[in-house]
Scaffold this motif. Structure first.
Motif, short mmCIF file in Angstrom:
data_model
loop_
_atom_site.label_atom_id
_atom_site.label_comp_id
_atom_site.label_asym_id
_atom_site.label_seq_id
_atom_site.Cartn_x
_atom_site.Cartn_y
_atom_site.Cartn_z
N THR A 23 -7.68 9.65 5.58
CA THR A 23 -7.89 9.49 7.01
C THR A 23 -8.99 10.41 7.52
O THR A 23 -9.11 11.55 7.10
CB THR A 23 -6.59 9.79 7.79
N VAL A 24 -9.78 9.88 8.43
CA VAL A 24 -10.77 10.65 9.16
C VAL A 24 -10.19 11.07 10.51
O VAL A 24 -10.36 12.21 10.96
CB VAL A 24 -12.07 9.84 9.35
N ILE B 285 -10.24 5.54 8.33
CA ILE B 285 -10.25 5.96 6.93
C ILE B 285 -11.67 5.94 6.38
O ILE B 285 -12.55 5.27 6.93
CB ILE B 285 -9.33 5.07 6.06
N ASP B 286 -11.88 6.69 5.29
CA ASP B 286 -13.23 6.88 4.77
C ASP B 286 -13.60 5.94 3.62
O ASP B 286 -14.69 6.04 3.06
CB ASP B 286 -13.41 8.33 4.31
N THR B 287 -12.71 5.03 3.24
CA THR B 287 -12.95 4.14 2.10
C THR B 287 -12.37 2.77 2.39
O THR B 287 -11.28 2.66 2.98
CB THR B 287 -12.29 4.71 0.82
N SER C 271 -2.58 17.18 8.51
CA SER C 271 -3.39 16.28 9.32
C SER C 271 -4.08 15.19 8.52
O SER C 271 -4.98 14.54 9.03
CB SER C 271 -4.46 17.10 10.06
N SER C 272 -3.66 14.97 7.28
CA SER C 272 -4.40 14.03 6.43
C SER C 272 -3.45 13.12 5.68
O SER C 272 -2.46 13.57 5.10
CB SER C 272 -5.29 14.80 5.45
N LEU C 273 -3.78 11.83 5.68
CA LEU C 273 -3.05 10.81 4.93
C LEU C 273 -3.96 10.21 3.87
O LEU C 273 -5.18 10.15 4.04
CB LEU C 273 -2.55 9.70 5.85
N GLN C 274 -3.35 9.75 2.78
CA GLN C 274 -4.08 9.00 1.76
C GLN C 274 -3.41 7.67 1.53
O GLN C 274 -2.18 7.55 1.65
CB GLN C 274 -4.15 9.78 0.44
N PHE C 275 -4.22 6.67 1.20
CA PHE C 275 -3.73 5.32 0.96
C PHE C 275 -4.16 4.90 -0.43
O PHE C 275 -5.35 4.88 -0.75
CB PHE C 275 -4.27 4.36 2.03
N ASN C 276 -3.15 4.59 -1.27
CA ASN C 276 -3.40 4.22 -2.67
C ASN C 276 -4.19 5.31 -3.41
O ASN C 276 -4.88 5.02 -4.39
CB ASN C 276 -4.14 2.89 -2.78
N GLN C 277 -4.10 6.55 -2.94
CA GLN C 277 -4.83 7.67 -3.54
C GLN C 277 -6.34 7.42 -3.58
O GLN C 277 -7.05 7.99 -4.41
CB GLN C 277 -4.30 7.97 -4.95
N ILE D 175 0.86 -1.19 0.00
CA ILE D 175 0.00 0.00 0.00
C ILE D 175 0.90 1.24 0.00
O ILE D 175 1.90 1.29 0.72
CB ILE D 175 -0.94 0.01 1.23
N THR D 176 0.53 2.20 -0.82
CA THR D 176 1.27 3.47 -0.86
C THR D 176 0.58 4.49 0.05
O THR D 176 -0.61 4.74 -0.08
CB THR D 176 1.33 4.02 -2.29
N VAL D 177 1.36 5.04 0.97
CA VAL D 177 0.85 6.04 1.92
C VAL D 177 1.39 7.40 1.52
O VAL D 177 2.60 7.55 1.29
CB VAL D 177 1.27 5.71 3.36
#
Length: 666
Positions: free
Chosen positions: A583-584, A598-600, A573-579, A565-567
């Protein structure tokens, strides 16, 4: 009859096109005019100004420098000196805001000597009218000539000029700005200004090409050591240089756990408190962007940033000294990151620290090095900030508490807050006179050696029998999940399929989808194997906290599922995973690792897919809305009727309708 109906239709269409031309906004003028393409590029980074120019809630006037304006000496200087847009974003915002007038004014309403207020801090621009035309004169720039007047749209008028009208700060250094503000405005900072003059350091603020100055209020000088009688020139100069950073740092560049170096040479760490406040070194930023100058920015901080070892021996110095001969102290010192080293080194901040004699950390033999957030917060729980709580002071406090209670009371509690904002309670056994610290774990934390280090300028160290254990160190992952109502679906899946051991494996990062994420993805009909695969894909094989990545950075992590997984860190204050997933809530600590909400729901890639899946397998029927195709926009030519700017198509349709309808009449 047919010709009359045709005329009515054509006239209606003509005026319909004219109506839509009238509904354009000031930002449409910038966006669609090729002669304003460079101005459009500058506005593109300022969503607040675009929103204002698109709003119809007020009527404005916009001085719009055309592309030629960027080739003038003023325009070229701006682009050269402020080329790093991220660092100079606030300065560009000020320049663009100065181009906006908070009232609609046509060229005919302008007169010689008019002092027109702008939207930038009540500064004005002067109108000059000569034989050659109308010019706009500002304090910091050459006159800008009006070359295309009165482009009137729904929310105001655009006046296109061939130069820049610039606010006063553009041509002023930081020192000029400090001198020119009113006494009332700078009243809380008179001591800082006096020191600059006394040490003759005006040149640093005057001649630097890029500078951030951190000014402290007069209350920061209340300590007698900073009085006029005791503060020598060398010490004063060192303190001031430690408040000067030779780069421009707007609030957007305050990245947690990044470092900046002062003119004095000290490296200061930028951190974010639990309340969301930004700290630079040991001082909170209390007022952002207090003043702007053409060569930098001024922020207000809560306290003086005194260089280490300037006035006495710091607690950090004493810790390093004792670490050479004491294993417990040495183990504790090894836990300190840069932010804690700077904190203990700052002699203006007081601390009481507890070091366990028998063990450094609870179960410390297995703590991985990448548990940086856990360790930083563990150190915070061993630290009481703001006070030097010596044995004498502690016992006096307890005696005072005892005087208000029963004579036969055995335990007298005295409460303090640690730097982790967790309350700890000291208790005194009146029979044995033993002081101990109460905590929820079975073992009692006895004070084994008071004032082990007591000669430091800014702190004291006591040795204790066992570590003070912060709450997260004894809280399991499933206990943490149960505290979040928004994770009830995840909790139910883990319990239903007996996956507690899987998700609670030591040294893992759990990406926890919220209930809404599971609803959007759909989980009905999934096999137990699919559930295991999906949850395994949400488990990283290492502990990862958001502060391990700079903003804009990315890193790849293995998952328990076996794929990567790409972080990415997309903001402070926000991270994304695999675009795909954002993060919530970040950095929820527990005793086996860390969790991010996370939201997805992330779906594992198929065996023949790369680790960033190009297609997602269908897990449950879902209605997918097909987006409506939007044709690519083409460049438009502009015409004007009266004061209105019309596109080529609108003008053509309007003229054609009038021609046909009038021809039919005659």
């Amino acid at each position: 009859m047919r010709s009359f109906t045709t005329r009515r239709i054509l006239l209606y269409l003509s005026f319909w096109h004219l109506h839509h031309a009238y509904s354009a906004t000031l930002y449409d003028v910038i966006r669609t005019n090729a002669a304003l393409s460079l101005l459009k590029n500058e506005f593109s980074s300022h969503a607040d100004l675009i929103e204002r120019l698109e709003s119809t809630a007020e009527s404005l006037t916009l001085l719009a420098p055309n592309n030629d304006a960027f080739s003038t000496p003023d325009g070229a200087l701006l682009q050269q000196q402020w080329s790093q847009r991220d660092a100079w974003q606030l300065h560009w915002n000020g320049v663009l805001t100065y181009l906006i007038w908070e009232e609609e004014r046509t060229s005919r309403q302008m007169y010689q000597g008019l002092q027109q207020p702008t939207a930038w801090r009540e500064e004005t621009v002067e109108v000059q009218i000569t034989r050659d035309g109308i010019f706009f004169q500002s304090p910091s720039s050459a006159p800008a000539q009006l070359v295309r007047p009165d482009l009137t749209v729904e929310n105001g008028i655009a006046q296109i000029v061939n130069g820049f009208a610039l606010p006063a700060f553009v041509s002023q250094s930081l020192w000029d700005v400090i001198l020119q503000v009113s006494v009332d405005d700078m009243a809380p900072f008179t001591r800082m200004r006096e020191l600059i003059v006394m040490t003759e350091l005006e040149g640093f603020l005057q001649n630097a090409t890029a500078m951030t100055f951190l000014t402290a209020p007069d209350t920061a000088f209340e300590d007698p050591m900073f009085s006029n009688e005791t503060l020598d020139l060398k010490t004063a100069a060192a303190i001031l240089q430690n408040h000067m950073i030779p780069q421009v740092l707007p609030p957007a560049l305050f990245v947690a756990d990044s470092q900046v170096t002062t003119l004095f040479g000290q490296r200061l760490t930028i951190t974010e408190t639990e309340e969301g406040e930004i700290r630079i070194g040991s001082a909170n930023v209390t007022q952002y962007s207090l003043l702007l100058g053409g060569n930098g920015i001024i922020h207000e901080v809560s306290t003086l940033l005194v260089p280490p070892n300037l006035n006495g021996t710091s607690l950090m110095d004493k810790l390093l000294e004792q670490a050479e001969n004491n294993t417990s102290v040495d183990n504790f010192v090894r836990l300190l990151d840069t932010s804690w080293i700077e904190a203990y080194s700052n002699v203006q901040q007081n601390y009481t620290v507890f070091i366990a004699e028998n063990s450094t950390l609870p179960n410390s033999t297995q703590i991985p090095s990448d548990w940086t957030r856990h360790i930083r917060r563990y150190v915070a729980h061993q630290t009481v900030p703001g006070t030097i709580l010596t044995e004498t002071l502690l016992r006096e406090t307890m005696d005072a508490a005892n005087a208000t209670g029963s004579f036969y009371e055995i335990d007298i509690p005295v409460e303090f807050d640690t730097a982790l904002l967790q309350e700890i309670t000291f208790r005194l056994d009146n029979q044995t006179e033993q002081v101990f610290i109460e905590q929820s774990l079975p073992q009692k934390v006895n004070m084994t050696m008071f004032d082990f280090i007591s000669s430091a300028e800014n702190g004291v160290v006591h040795l204790v029998s066992n570590p003070l254990v912060p709450p997260f160190w004894t809280t399991s992952l499933m206990d943490v999940v149960a505290t979040y109502d928004d994770l009830s679906t995840l909790q139910a899946l883990v319990v239903k399929y007996n996956l507690e051991d899987l998700v609670s494996t030591y040294n893992r990062t759990l990406l926890a989808p919220t209930n809404a994420a599971f609803i959007r993805r759909g989980i009905d009909g999934l096999t137990p194997e699919s559930i295991v695969d999906i949850l395994s894909y949400h488990l990283l094989t290492k502990v990862f906290s958001s502060d391990q990545l700079p903003t804009g950075g990315s890193r790849r992590y293995n998952t328990v599922f076996g794929r990567i997984i790409t972080v990415s860190r997309v903001s402070e204050s926000s991270l994304q995973f695999n675009q795909q997933a954002t993060t919530v809530i970040t950095n929820v600590l527990h005793n086996h690792g860390i969790m991010h909400l996370i939201d997805t729901v992330l779906v594992p890639p198929l065996p023949n897919e790369t680790d960033a899946p190009t297609t997602l397998p269908t897990i449950a029927p879902a209605r997918i809305e097909t987006p409506t195709a939007v044709p690519l926009s083409t460049p438009t030519m502009e015409f004007s009727i009266g004061n209105r700017a019309l596109s080529y198509e609108s003008a053509l349709a309007f003229a054609l309708g009038l021609f046909i309808s009038c021809g039919t009449i005659f």
